[in-house]
Design an enzyme around this catalytic site. Structure first.
Site, PDB file in Angstrom:
ATOM      1  N   GLU A 173       0.817  -1.241   0.000  1.00  0.00           N
ATOM      2  CA  GLU A 173       0.000   0.000   0.000  1.00  0.00           C
ATOM      3  C   GLU A 173       0.840   1.277   0.000  1.00  0.00           C
ATOM      4  OE1 GLU A 173      -2.784  -0.463   3.253  1.00  0.00           O
ATOM      5  OE2 GLU A 173      -3.362  -2.461   2.589  1.00  0.00           O
ATOM      6  N   GLU A 286      -6.303 -10.622  -1.425  1.00  0.00           N
ATOM      7  CA  GLU A 286      -7.122 -10.389  -0.216  1.00  0.00           C
ATOM      8  C   GLU A 286      -8.605 -10.235  -0.557  1.00  0.00           C
ATOM      9  OE1 GLU A 286      -5.534  -7.252   2.282  1.00  0.00           O
ATOM     10  OE2 GLU A 286      -3.463  -7.746   1.767  1.00  0.00           O
TER      11      GLU A 286
HETATM   12  O1  9MR Z   1      -7.207  -8.377   8.677  1.00  0.00           O
HETATM   13  C1  9MR Z   1      -6.111  -7.734   9.300  1.00  0.00           C
HETATM   14  C2  9MR Z   1      -6.484  -7.307  10.706  1.00  0.00           C
HETATM   15  O2  9MR Z   1      -6.795  -8.452  11.483  1.00  0.00           O
HETATM   16  C3  9MR Z   1      -5.340  -6.527  11.310  1.00  0.00           C
HETATM   17  O3  9MR Z   1      -5.733  -6.028  12.556  1.00  0.00           O
HETATM   18  C4  9MR Z   1      -4.924  -5.360  10.404  1.00  0.00           C
HETATM   19  C5  9MR Z   1      -3.677  -4.649  10.927  1.00  0.00           C
HETATM   20  O4  9MR Z   1      -2.589  -5.514  10.989  1.00  0.00           O
HETATM   21  O5  9MR Z   1      -4.642  -5.832   9.097  1.00  0.00           O
HETATM   22  C6  9MR Z   1      -5.707  -6.505   8.487  1.00  0.00           C
HETATM   23  O6  9MR Z   1      -5.305  -6.966   7.209  1.00  0.00           O
HETATM   24  C7  9MR Z   1      -5.041  -5.968   6.234  1.00  0.00           C
HETATM   25  C8  9MR Z   1      -3.870  -6.454   5.405  1.00  0.00           C
HETATM   26  O7  9MR Z   1      -2.783  -6.759   6.244  1.00  0.00           O
HETATM   27  C9  9MR Z   1      -3.479  -5.432   4.344  1.00  0.00           C
HETATM   28  N1  9MR Z   1      -4.611  -5.064   3.541  1.00  0.00           N
HETATM   29  C10 9MR Z   1      -5.832  -4.685   4.247  1.00  0.00           C
HETATM   30  C11 9MR Z   1      -6.191  -5.780   5.247  1.00  0.00           C
HETATM   31  C12 9MR Z   1      -7.510  -5.483   5.941  1.00  0.00           C
HETATM   32  O8  9MR Z   1      -7.439  -4.297   6.682  1.00  0.00           O
END
Ligand code: 9MR
Length: 376
Positions: A173, A286
């Site tokens: 990102e 994702e």
């Molecule tokens: O699903 C993930 C959530 O459980 C975590 O708290 C968060 C922060 O680490 O990240 C979420 O996953 C994200 C992913 O790592 C990157 N793309 C967006 C995802 C959803 O927010």
């Protein structure tokens, strides 16, 4: 014959009870109509991992160690459906780095073993991101030590898992056109401390630590009609990296689809072609579909979610550069979409299996589109 008649005709031919041709469609604009008739699968239908493997594709999901260890039923469905596992949180800085000088690989190793024991590929997620950072990050990392800290993190973590990881999300990102930089990059702590070259530095370090893993740039919100600027800035970044011969092998398209948001199939197809023309693979990393904008009624809601899966996958799985499809979770029992909670407080249903592990229409949408995909 109009497209709608054709699609409705398919539904009639399939004769499927829960399938197409139901009233809801008439109110849907053209871009939201699925290309494949949908019905619930039989209980013994082939798992998604097998359907994907028949096309030399990977199907799998993100999950967490605590779900697999505390819930053997969920774990058994995960083993059945998934040929690739993405650790949802365990390989982020926050979890790997309890203190500035420590690395804790226990949970990551547990997931790596679980994947290996079940013949699943393992994804690495994620090395350089502005989120998922430990509390000490802000006080300990500064412009003087950021380069060494980032490189040491990558070298240690990628080195630790070397030979066990199918693909690493090296940078996550990093593009954000709303920050109005000419290079389209996001104003994140890494950029502020290291300048725009932090991206190529990260890829170089990852390649040195594991020369045999796929190195991925992973990005969000590339999917929708309205995301022209994000696609253009991401493509420009990939072009710059390729021109500098940076070791990058794939683009990860997250695919968090919001129900109300429009997909433009032509724009999406063109973008996939442009990325592929750079010699890059594409991974859908994702995927999930928020049901927030949809009716409370479960049959209607599941159908609308599935239609979006289908509409999206009928484009992306036709692109030969796409080598993997990963959903952000497998069952509605474990979802991250809490911030997308429904106004009617009904439990969200964004994933292929429901909370009881039954396959939903979203599962069928994935299965049908895997079957319709060309072999890699
Ligand atoms: O699903 C993930 C959530 O459980 C975590 O708290 C968060 C922060 O680490 O990240 C979420 O996953 C994200 C992913 O790592 C990157 N793309 C967006 C995802 C959803 O927010």
């Amino acid at each position: 014959m109009k497209r709608r008649d054709f699609v409705l005709g398919l539904g009639t031919m399939a004769g499927a009870g829960v399938a197409v041709g139901v009233d809801g469609w008439r109110s849907h604009p053209v871009h939201q109509r699925p290309s494949v008739a949908l019905s619930l699968p039989s209980h013994d239908a082939q798992p998604l991992r097998e359907l994907a493997a028949q096309k030399n594709l990977l199907y799998g999901a993100a999950t967490q160690k605590r779900f697999l260890t505390s819930d053997p039923i969920f774990a058994s469905y995960f083993q059945r459906e998934c040929g690739v596992l993405t650790p949802e949180v365990e390989l982020k800085w926050k979890r790997l780095r309890p203190t500035p000088n420590e690395f804790n690989f226990n949970d990551g190793d547990w997931l790596a073993n679980f994947a290996a024991q079940n013949q699943m590929a393992l994804r690495g997620h994620t090395l350089v991101w502005h989120k998922g950072l430990p509390p000490w990050f802000a006080t300990h990392i500064n412009a003087l030590n950021a380069r060494d800290q980032m490189l040491k993190h990558i070298e240690t973590v990628v080195g630790h898992f070397a030979g066990r990881v199918h693909s690493w999300d090296v940078v996550n990102e990093a593009v954000f056109p709303l920050h109005h930089r000419r290079d389209g990059l996001r104003e994140n702590p890494w950029l502020q401390m290291l300048g725009p070259n932090y991206i190529e530095m990260a890829f170089q370090a990852a390649a040195a630590a594991d020369p045999n893993t796929l190195l991925v740039y992973n990005e969000v919100a590339l999917d929708f009609d309205e995301n022209d600027k994000k696609r253009a800035a991401t493509l420009a970044l990939l072009q710059r990296l390729k021109a500098k011969k940076v070791p990058i092998h794939a683009l990860g398209i997250q695919g968090h689809l919001r129900g109300k948001t429009k997909i433009n199939a032509e724009k999406l197809k063109t973008f996939l072609r442009e990325v592929s023309a750079l010699g890059l693979k594409i991974m859908i990393t994702e995927l999930d579909v928020t049901d927030r904008a949809f009716p409370r009624d479960i049959d209607q809601r599941d159908r609308q979610v599935a239609e979006i899966y289908s509409e999206y996958l009928s484009v992306v799985l036709q692109e030969p550069a796409v080598n993997a499809l990963i959903t952000w979770g497998l069952s509605d029992r474990y979802i991250w979409l809490k911030n997308e909670a429904r106004k009617d407080v009904a439990l969200p249903r964004p994933l292929p299996l429901d909370r009881q592990m039954n396959r939903k229409l979203a599962w069928s949408a994935i299965a049908n589109n895997l079957k319709a995909a060309p072999k890699r």
